[in-house]
Write a protein that holds these residues in place. Structure first.
Motif, PDB file in Angstrom:
ATOM      1  N   ALA A  82       1.235  -1.156   0.376  1.00  0.00           N
ATOM      2  CA  ALA A  82      -0.148  -0.236   0.261  1.00  0.00           C
ATOM      3  C   ALA A  82       0.627   1.229  -0.247  1.00  0.00           C
ATOM      4  CB  ALA A  82      -0.501   0.057   1.849  1.00  0.00           C
ATOM      5  N   PRO A  83       0.607   1.871  -0.621  1.00  0.00           N
ATOM      6  CA  PRO A  83       1.344   3.614  -0.979  1.00  0.00           C
ATOM      7  C   PRO A  83       1.574   3.849   0.764  1.00  0.00           C
ATOM      8  CG  PRO A  83      -1.122   4.373  -1.496  1.00  0.00           C
ATOM      9  CD  PRO A  83      -0.125   2.275  -1.246  1.00  0.00           C
ATOM     10  N   GLY A  84       2.154   5.005   0.764  1.00  0.00           N
ATOM     11  CA  GLY A  84       2.722   6.374   2.524  1.00  0.00           C
ATOM     12  C   GLY A  84       3.823   6.317   2.179  1.00  0.00           C
ATOM     13  N   MET A  85       4.195   6.088   3.554  1.00  0.00           N
ATOM     14  CA  MET A  85       5.345   6.174   4.543  1.00  0.00           C
ATOM     15  C   MET A  85       4.835   6.243   5.677  1.00  0.00           C
ATOM     16  SD  MET A  85       6.787  10.040   5.269  1.00  0.00           S
ATOM     17  CE  MET A  85       5.781  11.494   5.710  1.00  0.00           C
ATOM     18  N   ARG A  86       5.710   5.132   6.533  1.00  0.00           N
ATOM     19  CA  ARG A  86       5.446   3.986   7.163  1.00  0.00           C
ATOM     20  C   ARG A  86       4.175   4.387   8.191  1.00  0.00           C
ATOM     21  NH1 ARG A  86       9.204   8.957  10.897  1.00  0.00           N
ATOM     22  NH2 ARG A  86       7.125  10.425  10.448  1.00  0.00           N
ATOM     23  N   GLY A  87       3.491   4.698   9.185  1.00  0.00           N
ATOM     24  CA  GLY A  87       2.312   4.606   9.249  1.00  0.00           C
ATOM     25  C   GLY A  87       0.888   4.814   8.524  1.00  0.00           C
ATOM     26  N   GLU A  88       1.618   5.582   7.478  1.00  0.00           N
ATOM     27  CA  GLU A  88       0.154   5.655   6.670  1.00  0.00           C
ATOM     28  C   GLU A  88      -0.218   4.672   6.004  1.00  0.00           C
ATOM     29  OE1 GLU A  88       1.718  10.077   5.892  1.00  0.00           O
ATOM     30  OE2 GLU A  88       2.151   8.613   4.143  1.00  0.00           O
ATOM     31  N   ILE A  89       0.530   3.445   5.856  1.00  0.00           N
ATOM     32  CA  ILE A  89       0.613   2.061   4.909  1.00  0.00           C
ATOM     33  C   ILE A  89      -0.070   1.584   5.762  1.00  0.00           C
ATOM     34  CG2 ILE A  89       2.031   0.733   4.131  1.00  0.00           C
ATOM     35  CD1 ILE A  89       4.619   2.605   4.281  1.00  0.00           C
ATOM     36  N   SER A  90       0.347   1.439   7.261  1.00  0.00           N
ATOM     37  CA  SER A  90      -1.509   1.034   7.702  1.00  0.00           C
ATOM     38  C   SER A  90      -2.651   1.313   7.377  1.00  0.00           C
ATOM     39  CB  SER A  90      -0.744   0.654   9.215  1.00  0.00           C
ATOM     40  OG  SER A  90       1.150   0.494   9.591  1.00  0.00           O
ATOM     41  N   ILE A  91      -2.746   2.314   7.667  1.00  0.00           N
ATOM     42  CA  ILE A  91      -3.973   2.950   7.509  1.00  0.00           C
ATOM     43  C   ILE A  91      -4.309   2.357   5.819  1.00  0.00           C
ATOM     44  CG2 ILE A  91      -5.759   5.153   7.310  1.00  0.00           C
ATOM     45  CD1 ILE A  91      -3.647   5.996   8.792  1.00  0.00           C
ATOM     46  N   ASN A  92      -3.628   2.770   5.091  1.00  0.00           N
ATOM     47  CA  ASN A  92      -4.488   2.317   3.741  1.00  0.00           C
ATOM     48  C   ASN A  92      -4.190   1.112   2.961  1.00  0.00           C
ATOM     49  OD1 ASN A  92      -4.062   5.474   3.010  1.00  0.00           O
ATOM     50  ND2 ASN A  92      -2.389   5.043   2.372  1.00  0.00           N
ATOM     51  N   SER A  93      -3.788   0.070   3.946  1.00  0.00           N
ATOM     52  CA  SER A  93      -3.872  -1.137   3.790  1.00  0.00           C
ATOM     53  C   SER A  93      -4.972  -1.897   4.477  1.00  0.00           C
ATOM     54  CB  SER A  93      -2.205  -1.939   4.179  1.00  0.00           C
ATOM     55  OG  SER A  93      -1.621  -1.938   5.479  1.00  0.00           O
ATOM     56  N   ALA A  94      -5.004  -0.848   5.362  1.00  0.00           N
ATOM     57  CA  ALA A  94      -6.621  -1.578   6.242  1.00  0.00           C
ATOM     58  C   ALA A  94      -7.413  -1.342   5.820  1.00  0.00           C
ATOM     59  CB  ALA A  94      -5.878  -1.238   8.000  1.00  0.00           C
ATOM     60  N   VAL A  95      -7.492   0.356   4.964  1.00  0.00           N
ATOM     61  CA  VAL A  95      -8.921   0.209   4.287  1.00  0.00           C
ATOM     62  C   VAL A  95      -8.802  -0.663   2.993  1.00  0.00           C
ATOM     63  CG1 VAL A  95     -10.200   2.055   3.304  1.00  0.00           C
ATOM     64  CG2 VAL A  95      -8.746   2.747   4.959  1.00  0.00           C
ATOM     65  N   ARG A  96      -7.884  -0.735   2.526  1.00  0.00           N
ATOM     66  CA  ARG A  96      -8.316  -1.906   1.562  1.00  0.00           C
ATOM     67  C   ARG A  96      -8.136  -3.064   1.913  1.00  0.00           C
ATOM     68  NH1 ARG A  96      -9.767  -3.279  -3.862  1.00  0.00           N
ATOM     69  NH2 ARG A  96      -8.278  -4.464  -4.786  1.00  0.00           N
ATOM     70  N   ALA A  97      -7.709  -3.884   2.779  1.00  0.00           N
ATOM     71  CA  ALA A  97      -7.635  -4.971   2.835  1.00  0.00           C
ATOM     72  C   ALA A  97      -9.485  -5.000   3.605  1.00  0.00           C
ATOM     73  CB  ALA A  97      -7.091  -5.276   3.936  1.00  0.00           C
ATOM     74  N   ALA A  98     -10.185  -3.975   4.552  1.00  0.00           N
ATOM     75  CA  ALA A  98     -11.584  -4.222   4.837  1.00  0.00           C
ATOM     76  C   ALA A  98     -12.785  -4.318   4.037  1.00  0.00           C
ATOM     77  CB  ALA A  98     -11.825  -2.975   5.863  1.00  0.00           C
ATOM     78  N   SER A  99     -12.153  -3.216   2.572  1.00  0.00           N
ATOM     79  CA  SER A  99     -12.988  -3.852   1.134  1.00  0.00           C
ATOM     80  C   SER A  99     -12.813  -5.239   0.559  1.00  0.00           C
ATOM     81  CB  SER A  99     -13.115  -2.557   0.519  1.00  0.00           C
ATOM     82  OG  SER A  99     -13.393  -2.432  -0.860  1.00  0.00           O
ATOM     83  N   LEU A 100     -11.915  -5.916   0.934  1.00  0.00           N
ATOM     84  CA  LEU A 100     -11.968  -6.941   0.290  1.00  0.00           C
ATOM     85  C   LEU A 100     -12.928  -8.250   0.891  1.00  0.00           C
ATOM     86  CD1 LEU A 100      -8.242  -6.811  -0.985  1.00  0.00           C
ATOM     87  CD2 LEU A 100     -10.311  -7.089  -2.750  1.00  0.00           C
TER      88      LEU A 100
END
Length: 403
Positions: free
Chosen positions: A360-378
């Motif tokens: 997922a894009p971003g840096m540091r903790g941003e990656i956690s947020i962006n990947s979590a939103v995507r994982a939840a959608s899937l």
């Protein structure tokens, strides 16, 4: 009936995933091994608001939009103007009021430069601006990589960080009152109000036997053991963190970028007085761990940086702690790799990953947020499809019985 979506891990990624899935109507159950939620976004017990990492957000990505739309980052706080001016650049052993000209020239002249993915930053930047400028720039942005040799990373990766953090533009940095801990608390409260079942002190050794979709929102090393998948590896930083509180002085700096050694420090309390008792200033320093460093050697370099940036801090200190962070400081991309090459979010068979070292894009903790939103959608999509399949199967059985 068991929850349709299981989330393993109650840190930033797990809490965001729980919120994102529950607000779409999914039944969610979250397991956290520790007694407290928040993972590395947790703060130590008061009266000092110290985290395992920085306190800031950058308001220029999808992670911020998601948080802001749900009012999870308000209210914002700002350092007083006189304190915000207390930013320094340590270069060639001297504190400077502005970045050295070689860094400014690089950022201004290279605004439209397209850095290559498959070449290291040191080689690419040295060819364009000289070795001295390349090394200084790599050290300046070590604040975002926690790495002692940022120059070895992909030029595209490092250049993206440099232009995002330092390029001349309206600053995107934001501070939330109460720091990341306040955001964690709001995420946890909102998840429970959305009906998420939260179990703390619940360490799982494997995936649930009877399950729907599962989101593994742990550190990559833990996910590797849980899923028995040795491919779940990625490059990350290694640094020493030093937090301390001091009796305040009017001339205390706000923050400092160490362009000689890759260190950094920032006050937590000048923008957020709730971070420390009245009359005290709270700081965090980070210095990258070098190959062969002992913990004490790295701590002493952090103390030496504090000596330069916060004079007399040792005599004024009212509290301090140190911690070493390795393999848990966000993803770093080596030459030839981008965020798309990191461990995929969708692992197949209804298993999804979220965290700061996945694709997922971003840096540091941003990656956690962006990947979590995507994982939840899937995961929600998978749960919905599974439910539709079950309904269709039940309908066929009922019709067959009637016939």
């Amino acid at each position: 009936m068991a929850s349709e979506i299981t989330i393993i891990g109650g840190g930033l990624a797990g809490l965001v995933a729980a919120n994102a899935a529950a607000e779409k109507g999914a039944a969610v159950r979250l397991f956290e091994a520790h007694t407290d939620l928040g993972g590395r976004a947790r703060a130590v017990a008061g009266p000092y608001l110290a985290h395992e990492g920085g306190h800031v957000f950058y308001a220029d990505g999808p992670h911020w939009t998601w948080l802001a739309e749900r009012r999870l980052v308000r209210p914002l706080v700002w350092p007083p103007l006189r304190k915000a001016a207390g930013i320094r650049w340590l270069y060639e052993g001297r504190m400077r009021y502005a970045p050295p000209p070689l860094l400014l020239r690089m950022l201004l002249r290279g605004r439209r430069a397209a850095a290559p993915v498959d070449e290291d930053f040191r080689s690419w930047a040295s060819r364009l601006w000289g070795e001295k400028a390349a090394e200084a720039a790599a050290n300046a942005i070590a604040v975002a990589t926690y790495d002692a040799d940022t120059g070895r990373l992909s030029a595209a990766f490092v250049w993206g960080l440099l232009t995002r953090v330092f390029a001349p533009k309206v600053p995107a940095v934001r501070w939330t009152a109460g720091g990341w801990q306040a955001v964690v608390d709001r995420l946890a409260d909102r998840a429970r109000r959305l009906g998420v079942e939260v179990e703390t002190g619940a360490r799982l050794s494997g995936l649930p036997v009877e399950r729907g979709p599962v989101i593994v929102a742990t550190e990559l090393s833990s996910a590797r053991r849980l899923l028995e998948d040795d491919s779940l590896r990625w490059e990350s930083g290694h640094c020493m963190l030093l937090d301390f509180a001091v009796k305040e002085r009017n001339d205390d700096l706000f923050n400092c970028f160490d362009m000689d050694g890759g260190g950094f420090f920032e006050s937590y309390s000048q923008q957020d007085p709730s971070a420390a008792p009245q009359g005290e200033g709270l700081y965090q320093l980070q210095v990258p761990m070098r190959p062969g460093d002992t913990s004490e050697e790295a701590r002493e370099r952090a103390r030496a940086l504090a000596d330069v940036g916060v004079p007399g801090w040792r005599e004024r200190a009212t509290w301090q702690r140190s911690a070493q962070a390795r393999g848990r400081t966000g993803a770093l991309d080596l030459p030839g790799r981008t965020w798309r090459d990191r461990p995929a979010i969708d692992r197949g068979d209804g298993v999804f990953l979220a965290g700061d070292m996945v694709a997922a894009p971003g840096m540091r903790g941003e990656i956690s947020i962006n990947s979590a939103v995507r994982a939840a959608s899937l995961a929600v999509r998978r749960a919905t499809a599974s439910r539709a399949t079950r309904v269709a199967r039940a309908t066929r059985v009922t019709r067959a019985f009637r016939d």
